[in-house]
Design a protein around this motif. Structure first.
Motif: not given
Length: 144
Positions: A64, A67, A77, A100
């Protein structure tokens, strides 16, 4: 010092002789290294996650985060342990496996004030029936 009664298998402990609702101050007063969540004024100890659980958390956090970074995203995150104070009260404090947060105004040195934009919980059959069901309910309630 808080006194706890233990449920079977030692997975989660919870206070059985509570005379008053506990607060976030009680969580911060726990000994270093002792992890717990506070839900509606009740303290729940968190068991130490196993290696497989941690591998999943690490993988998803990294994926994550990569990304978000690849798209110049502003979200951040945070894997557990990371404090999330879901409501504007002192009676609920949780540590999602992954949080997040996209609004930097929610962040301070102690964690996140309010619901993160995305919460991920890695669920194992051992933990889900005991604590995670209640935790997931409180996450859903925090969004309303």
């Amino acid at each position: 010092m808080l006194e706890y009664g233990y449920q079977k298998k030692g997975v989660v402990t919870m206070d059985l002789a509570q005379e008053r609702p506990y607060t976030i101050d009680d969580i911060y007063a726990l000994p270093d290294g002792q992890r717990a969540e506070l839900i509606d004024g009740r303290i729940y100890d968190l068991a130490i996650p196993n290696r497989r659980h941690q591998k999943f958390v690490q993988y998803f956090s990294k994926t994550i985060g990569n990304y978000i970074d690849s798209g110049d995203g502003l979200c951040e995150v945070y894997p557990a342990p990371f404090a999330v104070r879901l409501f504007a009260d002192d009676y609920t404090y949780v540590e999602p496996d992954i949080s997040v947060i996209c609004d930097p105004k929610k962040l301070d040195d102690r964690g996140c004030d309010g619901a993160p934009d995305w919460i991920i919980e890695v669920i194992s059959p051992l933990f889900f029936p005991i604590l995670k069901f209640e935790t997931i309910n409180i996450y859903v309630y925090s969004l309303s």
